[in-house]
Design an enzyme around this catalytic site. Sequence first.
Site, PDB file in Angstrom:
ATOM      1  N   GLY A  36       0.848  -1.203   0.000  1.00 55.60           N
ATOM      2  CA  GLY A  36       0.000   0.000   0.000  1.00 55.60           C
ATOM      3  C   GLY A  36       0.881   1.251   0.000  1.00 55.60           C
ATOM      4  O   GLY A  36       0.668   2.179  -0.807  1.00 55.60           O
ATOM      5  N   HIS A  37       1.892   1.271   0.873  1.00 51.49           N
ATOM      6  CA  HIS A  37       2.819   2.415   0.898  1.00 51.49           C
ATOM      7  C   HIS A  37       3.581   2.513  -0.429  1.00 51.49           C
ATOM      8  O   HIS A  37       3.787   3.605  -0.959  1.00 51.49           O
ATOM      9  CB  HIS A  37       3.868   2.241   2.003  1.00 51.49           C
TER      10      HIS A  37
END
Length: 280
Positions: A36-37
């Site tokens: 996600g990051h």
Amino acid sequence: MEFFKQAGPLQAFLTDRRSKGSVVGLVPTMGALHPGHMSLVSASRKNGDFTVCSLFVNPTQFNDPEDLKKYPRNLDADKELLQRSGCDVLFAPEVGEMYEDNHQLRFEFGELGNILEGKLRPGHFSGVGLVVSKLFNIIRPSHAYFGYKDYQQFRIISLLNEEMKFGIQLHGLPTVREGDGLAMSSRNERLNPEERKTAPVLFRCLQQAREQLLRGVAWDKVHNEIASRLEKTEGLRLEYFALVNKFTLDNTFNTLTDGILLIAAYVGPVRLIDNLTVTE
Ligand code: PAF
């Protein structure tokens, strides 16, 4: 990748880069990086930014000291991931670099900050506002990237950006999910195997609610069914399951197109949040 722990040298470095034409993009994180990051880093790079990732487990946004203590920390692994992703700069300050010993400042976000996460985690959004303003001031990015998993946080930061006149272009990116639908989160690392099996029920409930709403089922009925389904789920404790206006996060909306479903629950000792818009 350049690595800074102190704001002064980072600012001097970025001033120089900007004078040579770089446009700075910021990806603020608390580390324990996951795909996600990395999707935020990749969006910043695709946008052509000189990409700065900040990694700071911000103590002022934790209302529960135990949660702060147990928050996953993997600096070496994070550095390696960022290096491989093509991130240009990592800024990982110590607490003393970001906060004075006797710091006093607090943020208030009105109703937006008092509902949902703000109601259950007093002081949380003040802490987010503090650290994000500090990062915006130190790094002075033109673009900043946040995940929609923390949807209320994104709205809070949008308000902060607007009212403080930071003039930063904010980018909200879709939640990245595991194969079974669980929203990626650094906190997932703390789930034991049994809890990990339970956790995707949150996304399944969001999907079920969306389907029912689109079929015309009334929200009260949808809410009650899902709440009782979750009540019967072993090891899970629901904090809230809400349908709100995706712009204001209040209950005033005329059409389902404006709706977003938000959920927060403890799975074992780990607090997870997720959300889904009613229509894409
Ligand atoms: O979403 C997060 O990881 C944090 O709340 C943020 C925006 C980096 C501020 O500490």
